[in-house]
Design a protein around this motif. Structure first.
Motif, PDB file in Angstrom:
ATOM      1  N   LYS A 146      39.719  23.890  73.869  1.00 28.68           N
ATOM      2  CA  LYS A 146      40.829  23.818  72.920  1.00 28.68           C
ATOM      3  C   LYS A 146      40.985  25.219  72.333  1.00 28.68           C
ATOM      4  O   LYS A 146      40.159  25.659  71.541  1.00 28.68           O
ATOM      5  CB  LYS A 146      40.541  22.793  71.825  1.00 28.68           C
ATOM      6  N   LEU A 147      42.040  25.902  72.750  1.00 28.58           N
ATOM      7  CA  LEU A 147      42.140  27.326  72.458  1.00 28.58           C
ATOM      8  C   LEU A 147      43.485  27.684  71.835  1.00 28.58           C
ATOM      9  O   LEU A 147      44.518  27.129  72.189  1.00 28.58           O
ATOM     10  CB  LEU A 147      41.966  28.134  73.749  1.00 28.58           C
ATOM     11  N   TYR A 150      46.834  29.652  71.292  1.00 31.58           N
ATOM     12  CA  TYR A 150      47.737  30.439  72.131  1.00 31.58           C
ATOM     13  C   TYR A 150      48.402  31.575  71.364  1.00 31.58           C
ATOM     14  O   TYR A 150      49.148  32.376  71.953  1.00 31.58           O
ATOM     15  CB  TYR A 150      48.824  29.544  72.745  1.00 31.58           C
ATOM     16  N   ASP A 151      48.131  31.673  70.064  1.00 35.89           N
ATOM     17  CA  ASP A 151      48.814  32.668  69.244  1.00 35.89           C
ATOM     18  C   ASP A 151      47.867  33.719  68.667  1.00 35.89           C
ATOM     19  O   ASP A 151      48.231  34.459  67.768  1.00 35.89           O
ATOM     20  CB  ASP A 151      49.596  31.993  68.118  1.00 35.89           C
ATOM     21  N   GLN A 152      46.647  33.795  69.195  1.00 35.72           N
ATOM     22  CA  GLN A 152      45.706  34.845  68.789  1.00 35.72           C
ATOM     23  C   GLN A 152      45.573  35.841  69.944  1.00 35.72           C
ATOM     24  O   GLN A 152      45.031  35.514  70.997  1.00 35.72           O
ATOM     25  CB  GLN A 152      44.336  34.269  68.450  1.00 35.72           C
ATOM     26  N   TYR A 153      46.053  37.060  69.731  1.00 36.07           N
ATOM     27  CA  TYR A 153      46.063  38.090  70.763  1.00 36.07           C
ATOM     28  C   TYR A 153      45.048  39.180  70.447  1.00 36.07           C
ATOM     29  O   TYR A 153      44.852  39.544  69.290  1.00 36.07           O
ATOM     30  CB  TYR A 153      47.453  38.706  70.887  1.00 36.07           C
ATOM     31  N   VAL A 170      44.135  31.613  75.487  1.00 35.03           N
ATOM     32  CA  VAL A 170      44.458  30.733  76.611  1.00 35.03           C
ATOM     33  C   VAL A 170      44.544  31.554  77.892  1.00 35.03           C
ATOM     34  O   VAL A 170      43.979  31.190  78.936  1.00 35.03           O
ATOM     35  CB  VAL A 170      45.774  29.972  76.350  1.00 35.03           C
ATOM     36  N   GLU A 171      45.271  32.652  77.837  1.00 37.96           N
ATOM     37  CA  GLU A 171      45.396  33.519  79.004  1.00 37.96           C
ATOM     38  C   GLU A 171      44.038  34.048  79.448  1.00 37.96           C
ATOM     39  O   GLU A 171      43.765  34.155  80.657  1.00 37.96           O
ATOM     40  CB  GLU A 171      46.321  34.688  78.680  1.00 37.96           C
ATOM     41  N   LEU A 189      43.490  22.632  76.377  1.00 34.84           N
ATOM     42  CA  LEU A 189      44.521  22.261  75.420  1.00 34.84           C
ATOM     43  C   LEU A 189      44.928  23.484  74.608  1.00 34.84           C
ATOM     44  O   LEU A 189      44.191  23.920  73.730  1.00 34.84           O
ATOM     45  CB  LEU A 189      44.011  21.163  74.483  1.00 34.84           C
ATOM     46  N   PRO A 190      46.098  24.073  74.898  1.00 38.29           N
ATOM     47  CA  PRO A 190      46.594  25.159  74.053  1.00 38.29           C
ATOM     48  C   PRO A 190      47.036  24.610  72.699  1.00 38.29           C
ATOM     49  O   PRO A 190      47.675  23.554  72.624  1.00 38.29           O
ATOM     50  CB  PRO A 190      47.795  25.701  74.848  1.00 38.29           C
ATOM     51  N   ILE A 191      46.686  25.297  71.643  1.00 33.91           N
ATOM     52  CA  ILE A 191      46.956  24.800  70.301  1.00 33.91           C
ATOM     53  C   ILE A 191      47.227  26.008  69.396  1.00 33.91           C
ATOM     54  O   ILE A 191      46.740  27.112  69.660  1.00 33.91           O
ATOM     55  CB  ILE A 191      45.759  23.968  69.786  1.00 33.91           C
TER      56      ILE A 191
END
Length: 289
Positions: A185-186, A188-191, A227-228, A245-247
């Protein structure tokens, strides 16, 4: 060059210990809670501990502080312990470096920024969002203020070879090799710009060798979200079983706030070392399969 590394049984410290030794430097690395065959005991919170390695007698030219409490959410709910492990340990090593007349290297993080305008250069405006971040910023500034010719290397999303294989990338690779199903469960908006600990060690070596000082942001050639990052590793294991699960970060409801657009622009380092080749997730995973 004589170097003492605090936290040399961890990910960054162990890679520094190996690389510096291979380059012919006289290096002593310490452990606190996780002993390895090539490390000695040193408790940074009790400088006069009777079992501590005698750093003063070793007389290092450089002290590298790699020991850290990096569990961000744990720090948020254990502020005193976070301060002790991050700030007080640094204060103690600063005093040791002063007594030894040694330079010092501190490992910091992109969490000193708020993640609204990343990736970041070295001179970006600080705005730490959580206790872990505030303590890391306080510690890096302590080193820069009190130790002449000191170095601060900011890194993030560190991966690579380590004895315990605790880092995110290594754990995925290990589970895939063991044919274990992964449940991820990761956000998707942390780069960020993931960095191989081996590259950090190599970069630190040339900076120390050449007498560089100040702050350097260090990152690999990737810039991606979590996620990437996971999918890039998993792409090398086509038979891997996993649920991903992208979150959003908000949905994760983590105790500590995270910088979303983090990571680094490593222009300063790359301008000074244009021939230095950093790796990335692909080049690392290919060495592990």
């Amino acid at each position: 060059m004589k170097v003492f590394i605090s936290g040399a049984s961890g990910l960054v410290g162990s890679n520094c210990l190996r690389h510096f030794t291979e380059q012919g430097w006289h290096v002593v690395g310490s452990y606190f809670s996780f002993q390895t065959d090539d490390t000695v005991f040193y408790n940074t919170l009790i400088p006069d501990h009777p079992e501590n390695f005698d750093v003063a007698a070793f007389a290092p030219d450089v002290i590298v502080h790699c020991g850290a409490l990096t569990h961000v959410d744990y720090c948020e709910t254990h502020e005193e312990e976070s301060y002790e492990q991050t700030v007080q340990s640094t204060i103690n090593l600063v005093q040791l470096a002063q007594a030894c007349k040694a330079r010092m290297v501190y490992i910091s993080t992109d969490y000193v920024f708020d993640g609204t305008d990343g990736p970041y250069r070295e001179d970006a405006t600080f705005n730490p969002l959580c206790i872990y971040a505030r303590h890391k910023l306080e510690a890096e500034q302590l080193v820069l203020k009190n130790i002449p010719d000191s170095l601060v290397l900011r890194v993030t999303n560190v991966y690579g070879n380590e004895l315990r294989g605790k880092n995110f990338v290594a754990r995925i690779i290990d589970q895939c090799k063991k044919n274990q199903k992964l449940t991820l469960k990761l956000p998707y908006d942390q780069y960020a710009s993931p960095a191989n600990a081996w590259d950090i060690a190599r970069a630190m070596f040339v900076l120390l060798r050449d007498g560089k000082t100040g702050v350097y942001n260090i990152g690999g050639t990737d810039y991606m979200n979590r996620v990437e990052l996971a999918l890039r590793v998993l792409s090398y294991f086509p038979d891997a079983a996993y649920d991903l699960l992208p979150i959003s970060t908000a949905e994760m409801k983590q105790p500590a706030a995270r910088p979303l657009l983090g990571g680094f622009v490593k222009m300063k380092f790359s301008n000074e070392y244009p021939d230095f080749l950093f790796g990335n997730i692909d080049s690392y995973v290919r060495t592990q399969i």
